[in-house]
Design a protein around this motif. Structure first.
Motif, PDB file in Angstrom:
ATOM      1  N   VAL A 219      84.144 111.256  -2.085  1.00  0.00           N
ATOM      2  CA  VAL A 219      84.830 112.678  -2.770  1.00  0.00           C
ATOM      3  C   VAL A 219      83.704 113.721  -3.035  1.00  0.00           C
ATOM      4  CG1 VAL A 219      86.374 114.017  -4.170  1.00  0.00           C
ATOM      5  CG2 VAL A 219      86.880 111.589  -3.421  1.00  0.00           C
ATOM      6  N   THR A 220      83.773 114.714  -2.312  1.00  0.00           N
ATOM      7  CA  THR A 220      82.502 115.558  -2.565  1.00  0.00           C
ATOM      8  C   THR A 220      82.896 117.167  -3.153  1.00  0.00           C
ATOM      9  OG1 THR A 220      82.751 116.586  -0.161  1.00  0.00           O
ATOM     10  CG2 THR A 220      81.141 114.714  -0.716  1.00  0.00           C
ATOM     11  N   ALA A 221      82.212 117.632  -3.666  1.00  0.00           N
ATOM     12  CA  ALA A 221      82.310 119.349  -3.868  1.00  0.00           C
ATOM     13  C   ALA A 221      81.024 120.031  -3.784  1.00  0.00           C
ATOM     14  CB  ALA A 221      82.749 119.174  -5.472  1.00  0.00           C
ATOM     15  N   ASP A 222      81.281 121.077  -2.865  1.00  0.00           N
ATOM     16  CA  ASP A 222      79.905 121.893  -2.365  1.00  0.00           C
ATOM     17  C   ASP A 222      78.863 120.660  -1.857  1.00  0.00           C
ATOM     18  OD1 ASP A 222      81.135 124.265  -3.495  1.00  0.00           O
ATOM     19  OD2 ASP A 222      80.360 123.671  -5.536  1.00  0.00           O
ATOM     20  N   GLY A 223      79.532 120.040  -1.090  1.00  0.00           N
ATOM     21  CA  GLY A 223      78.559 119.079  -0.237  1.00  0.00           C
ATOM     22  C   GLY A 223      78.107 117.996  -1.216  1.00  0.00           C
ATOM     23  N   SER A 224      78.130 117.835  -2.556  1.00  0.00           N
ATOM     24  CA  SER A 224      77.551 116.764  -3.334  1.00  0.00           C
ATOM     25  C   SER A 224      78.758 115.747  -3.727  1.00  0.00           C
ATOM     26  CB  SER A 224      76.881 117.457  -4.532  1.00  0.00           C
ATOM     27  OG  SER A 224      75.813 117.992  -4.033  1.00  0.00           O
ATOM     28  N   VAL A 225      78.202 114.497  -3.984  1.00  0.00           N
ATOM     29  CA  VAL A 225      78.996 113.525  -4.531  1.00  0.00           C
ATOM     30  C   VAL A 225      79.660 113.599  -6.067  1.00  0.00           C
ATOM     31  CG1 VAL A 225      79.239 110.974  -5.214  1.00  0.00           C
ATOM     32  CG2 VAL A 225      77.751 111.738  -3.049  1.00  0.00           C
ATOM     33  N   THR A 226      80.973 113.661  -6.068  1.00  0.00           N
ATOM     34  CA  THR A 226      81.573 113.723  -7.273  1.00  0.00           C
ATOM     35  C   THR A 226      82.369 112.524  -7.634  1.00  0.00           C
ATOM     36  OG1 THR A 226      83.458 115.048  -6.425  1.00  0.00           O
ATOM     37  CG2 THR A 226      81.721 116.287  -6.890  1.00  0.00           C
ATOM     38  N   ALA A 227      83.001 111.722  -6.591  1.00  0.00           N
ATOM     39  CA  ALA A 227      83.733 110.489  -6.931  1.00  0.00           C
ATOM     40  C   ALA A 227      83.576 109.905  -5.805  1.00  0.00           C
ATOM     41  CB  ALA A 227      85.228 111.098  -7.470  1.00  0.00           C
TER      42      ALA A 227
END
Length: 847
Positions: A219-227
């Motif tokens: 799971v990503t947000a703005d291209g970065s890993v979050t989960a």
């Protein structure tokens, strides 16, 4: 440096990993480098390094430390090495290789050693910022940098590299998750029982393990890993993901030039490692061997390298038709080994299993109906691996159940190297037999002549047992006597100074000198054991190491720890408050340890007297965490509080800790007292452990945890309080009297001629007539005990040593700095720099 004529054949090696380097060494050993031009195209920006020990980078090893290329090797043999310049195409018709930089090389023989690449599951988000693989030094550097701004990491894969990656993340301070699709960790190497033991141990280290589930999405947000979302519906919040889910052969170069490859990958080769083109060879993880397998271990790769080198030189080559997949590793500090038919796949095979879930130890041997050893799995204690693996395929000289039982259980028979046949392979990395090793006289000679011990290192201990004992068994270059002999000399002659001992009993060349870093602390410990006064008075002070010199343990950044004694783990609320106030007022990191006491970290050397003044005033004493002496005597709550307890374990633990506090010994001593057979204090993993029975106490000796765990042996049972203390007195003084330098009781007991039976004869049955003397020596220790910190604080002269700079006593060490973490502090290890305008710091460091 080798020189070759212009019209000599050219050998081009594509890939310079561990197997590639072994191939070059084999060429050099048989003289091929002197008659051929050898060109190496290396994809990475550095020459071959030890990928097996890759994780040791996080333990302080540098990339240079991991290098496998001896200084000057390439130059001596005229080998042309091009780093950071991989091959990108092969023209087999023209016999040319083109590199990424545009260089073109014409070859007579091409050797592909391109290795493997990490498998990354094709899940959404796998390429997000924060996703990594764990394969090269560059991967580790990237992970290390990213971890500085992360709190949580997840590793996809619970195999060998996956567990190493998890250990790296944990070591970097991240909360770490391991996700393994199989129902257990290390599914290839260990069975269900071994996986369960490994799981318990790893979870006890604070890692979170998810087995039987796969990664569904990053799971990503703005291209970065979050989960990370798992197939069972779980969603793990994480800042970074490390993929370590296996490897695949790097065979694209071979595919592109039309070489035969396997259906599931791998460059197809024959028994001499030749591909479908006789001018092209493939070795290591990129090759599909003649038996239809791709081998991901280094030892088979080394065998293939030697086979190919011999074939190219037109020498008699040992055909490669398969390899031993046995392996022994230390993963997250846990020994794991498997050998032979570890899973019992052979028809009619039988299992012999020993399992101790409390200690995280699991051992399984697979035998056939006739008793032939087929294989095995060892988790938590793999010391027997070196002996068991060479016995595979034979009927061991003792019953298999005796080979898995721990020392002290069922009177097992310890097999020595003499039980191995001469053709037993001792070093599987380099296929070296017992016979080849016994032709040498020292470990350096073995490594130089056979390369045994230079691979994974798991065979080094057994190699040492096969070699003859050195003619000179002296302690060091200063003394020709052993530690135990020096102990008897000092005791019998009543010597009280190191100089007197060196001048009267040292080697001729050492007399009148200052001694060395081996003998000085050894003799200091002996003098302290024999009650030769305060350890920092007069000549004694110069003999101590850094920790004893300041009565505190030095930590990573030059600060010190403060460890007050808490006998038996029992402490009053008032004393707890004092510890808390001291930690708060001096800004110390506070940690409750497994030894049932509270450690305070981060004290500057100049702060130690002020800290200990407050602790001593509150009734605390030194916990001797800095010395080779008794550390702690753990206890459960015993019958006073626990409904299962049958004796007062806390009272006994306190009695023992106060009796043996400050006792200097060859190595540290740990103890524990359990109030019943449920063994909550883990007494059987201690140097001396006590377990309550309805009739008294059972005494166990010679155990330890740590890197080489050993169950303690039962010395005596159903003892009264007085009998118990008397036997421990004798045991400890006999150990102090006869052990070698830095030898734990577990190692000493196994080395002791006659083992446990001899020890029992000496300390229980008084076969040597020593018991009265041993008891008197312990009584003298008890009578002479004085708390070292209390004695220090009472003497202004003794306090003068506690400064950072001897000629600037009021100046604190500016390199001892901290940064905040989790509402406490941790060392700031950033190198100290002074601005050009900053005044020079004058002073000589005291440590």
């Amino acid at each position: 440096m080798s020189t070759t004529p212009v019209n000599t054949p050219t050998i081009v090696l594509v890939g310079h990993g561990m197997v590639g380097q072994r191939f070059l060494e084999a060429l050099a050993e048989q003289g091929t480098t002197a008659t051929s031009r050898v060109v190496v195209l290396c994809e990475e920006p550095r020459p071959a390094y030890d990928r097996v020990k890759l994780t040791s980078y996080f333990d302080g090893k540098t990339p240079d430390d991991l290098s496998m290329v001896e200084d000057g090797f390439m130059e001596r043999h005229g080998i042309e090495l091009y780093v950071d310049d991989p091959a990108v195409s092969v023209d087999r018709a023209a016999r040319q290789v083109t590199s990424r930089s545009g260089r073109t090389f014409t070859y007579d023989t091409l050797v592909l050693a391109t290795g493997s690449y990490p498998f990354v599951p094709p899940v959404p988000g796998k390429d997000a910022h924060g996703c990594f693989v764990y394969r090269t030094i560059e991967d580790l550097l990237a992970i290390e940098e990213f971890a500085k701004t992360s709190r949580t990491g997840a590793v996809v894969g619970g195999g060998l590299l996956g567990l190493e990656a998890a250990g790296a993340l944990k070591g970097l301070g991240l909360e770490t998750h391991i996700v393994e699709f199989a129902p257990r960790l290390m599914p290839v190497q260990v069975d269900e029982g071994g996986g369960a033991a490994l799981l318990r141990t790893i979870e006890d280290m604070g890692l979170v393990v998810h087995t039987g589930t796969g990664t569904q999405e990053v799971v990503t947000a703005d291209g970065s890993v979050t989960a990370m979302r798992l197939s069972d519906g779980t969603e793990l919040a994480t800042d970074m993901v490390v993929f370590s889910a296996g490897v695949r052969p790097r065979d694209q170069l071979a595919r592109d030039c039309g070489l035969d490859v396997g259906e599931r990958g791998g460059i197809a080769v024959d028994e001499l490692c030749r591909t479908s083109d006789p001018a092209v060879y493939a070795i290591g993880e990129c090759a599909l061997a003649a038996d239809g397998r791709v081998y991901g271990l280094v030892a088979p790769g080394y065998e293939m390298a030697q086979t190919a080198a011999a074939a190219i030189a037109e020498q008699e080559a040992k055909e490669f038709t398969g390899a031993d997949l046995s392996t022994k590793l230390k993963l997250l500090g846990v020994d794991v080994a498997s050998f032979g038919d570890a899973h019992g796949a052979a028809e009619g095979s039988l299992d012999v299993v020993y399992s101790d879930s409390r200690s995280g130890i699991y051992k399984k041997l697979v035998v056939d109906a006739e008793g032939v050893l087929l294989g095995g799995v060892l988790v938590g204690d793999a010391d027997a691996y070196g002996m068991l693996r060479p016995l595979t395929g034979t009927v061991p000289p003792v019953a298999p159940e005796q080979l898995v039982l721990p020392a002290g259980a069922g009177a097992p028979v310890a097999l020595g190297p003499s039980a191995l046949p001469d053709d037993a392979v001792i070093c599987s990395c380099h296929n070296v037999t017992k016979h080849a090793i016994t032709q040498c006289t020292s470990l350096p000679e073995v490594k130089k002549c056979t390369k045994a011990g230079t691979g994974c290192g798991s065979c080094v201990k057994l190699i040492g047992q096969l070699l003859p004992a050195p003619a000179d068994s002296g302690l060091c270059a200063c003394f020709s006597y052993t530690r135990s002999e020096l102990y008897e000399i000092i005791r019998t002659l009543r010597l009280t100074s190191f100089a007197e001992l060196l001048d009267s009993h040292g080697r001729e060349a050492a007399r009148g000198g200052d001694g060395c870093e081996i003998c000085k602390p050894t003799v200091a410990s002996i003098l302290a054991s024999l009650q030769s006064g305060y350890i920092l008075d007069g000549e004694q002070a110069a003999l101590q190491d850094t920790n004893d010199h300041f009565l505190a343990n030095m930590q990573r950044n030059g600060s010190y720890s403060v460890v007050p004694r808490i006998p038996g783990g029992e402490v009053t609320p008032e004393k707890l408050i004092v510890i808390g106030e001291v930690a708060r007022d001096f800004g110390l990191y506070t940690k409750i340890t497994g030894g049932q006491r509270i450690d305070l970290f981060g004290a500057r050397v100049d702060q130690l007297p002020a800290i200990w003044t407050r602790l001593v005033d509150a009734g605390f004493e030194s916990g001797h965490a800095y010395g080779k002496s008794l550390r702690t005597v753990k206890s459960c709550v015993g019958q006073t509080w626990c409904r299962y307890g049958v004796q007062d374990s806390v009272k006994m633990a306190i009695q023992l800790e106060l009796r043996y506090r400050g006792l200097r010994s060859p190595h540290k001593l740990k103890s524990a007292v359990s109030g019943c057979a449920r063994e909550c204090a883990e007494a059987q993993s201690k140097d001396f452990g006590v377990i309550a029975t309805a009739s008294g106490w059972n005494l166990y000796v010679g155990g330890n945890g740590g890197a080489t765990p050993r169950h303690a042996d039962l010395l005596a049972q159903d003892l009264s309080d007085a009998e118990l203390v008397r036997l421990i007195d004798r045991f400890l003084m006999f150990y102090i009297r006869t052990a070698d330098r830095l030898e734990r009781t577990s190692v000493w007991l196994e080395r002791l001629e006659g083992g446990l039976d001899h020890l029992r004869d000496v300390v229980v049955h008084d076969s040597l007539g020593l018991c009265d003397e041993l008891e008197a020596m312990m009584a003298a220790h008890v009578d002479a005990y004085e708390d070292e910190w209390a004695a220090t604080l009472d003497d202004p002269d003794r306090l003068r040593r506690f400064v950072s700079f001897v000629n600037a006593p009021d100046t604190p060490d500016p390199s001892v700095r901290f940064v905040p973490e989790r509402d406490q502090i941790k060392p700031d290890l950033t190198p100290l720099t002074l601005s050009p305008s900053a005044p020079a710091l004058e002073g000589t460091l005291a440590r």
